[in-house]
Design a protein around this motif. Sequence first.
Motif, PDB file in Angstrom:
ATOM      1  N   GLU A  24      50.062  17.201 119.802  1.00 36.74           N
ATOM      2  CA  GLU A  24      50.608  18.103 118.786  1.00 36.74           C
ATOM      3  C   GLU A  24      52.076  18.399 119.073  1.00 36.74           C
ATOM      4  O   GLU A  24      52.452  18.680 120.215  1.00 36.74           O
ATOM      5  N   GLU A  25      52.899  18.336 118.042  1.00 36.27           N
ATOM      6  CA  GLU A  25      54.327  18.595 118.187  1.00 36.27           C
ATOM      7  C   GLU A  25      54.609  20.092 118.259  1.00 36.27           C
ATOM      8  O   GLU A  25      54.030  20.883 117.506  1.00 36.27           O
ATOM      9  N   ASP A  61      58.480  23.810 123.638  1.00 32.31           N
ATOM     10  CA  ASP A  61      58.974  22.790 124.558  1.00 32.31           C
ATOM     11  C   ASP A  61      59.883  23.436 125.590  1.00 32.31           C
ATOM     12  O   ASP A  61      60.830  24.146 125.249  1.00 32.31           O
TER      13      ASP A  61
END
Length: 244
Positions: A24-25, A61
């Motif tokens: 998943e981004e 991120d």
Amino acid sequence: MEIAVLEETGSSNDAAAQMLHNGEETPFAVLVKRQTRGRGRLSRRWFSEEGKTLCVSVAADFADLPSPLVESATVRVGVAVCRTLSALCGEKLFVKWPNDLYSADGKKICGMLAELVQIGGAYKIVFGVGANYDLSGCENKMPRDVFEKSADVLSRLSKKITFDEFAKVVVEAVGEELARRDFSAVEQFGEFDFLRGKKISVSVGGDTFAGVARGVNGRGNLLLELPDGGIKTINSGEATLRSK
């Protein structure tokens, strides 16, 4: 930010971590209606009730992020959420280092748990938030000692919002702070510091240190003034108020 809503799972943090491993981004959020194995720091259980408590995790991120920004993430996001909820409630809330939000009268409203997840050679963060939205009717569902030390947001809101609106506000506050690349939130910690100037004990591993809380440094580490006047820097641990 995309918010995945799950009817039931063990832990929103675990669900977010699994989504990361599945490719998943980031960024994304996972909201769980019924959480069966929710946990806080030190593996403590977190009370969960659909429509009453918010159980949500935001994944972001953290690749190539300087270590001070990684280390200060919990404090930075804590300040961001505290600032947002204070504005919503029309009253000042406070951050109890390292990861809890409290009302001025010392009742817990929110707990947070940040966990790093390694995907390949890069790190991502899963930041979980457990917040009491509405504790009405929960007297017999929570341990009595926990209920008496807890508070919710709904009863304090200056302008009533729905559970879904509340969830969106919290997710946005977490996501925006995780996307920032500065320490402005750490610099604001003193404004919301629940422990500052108070006598506390801090458990670190098998050791316990007593002293007076003197805020945090630039990395979000607790500064503890020891009885001899020295300052001990603590990057993780459990802080509790000492009896007067």
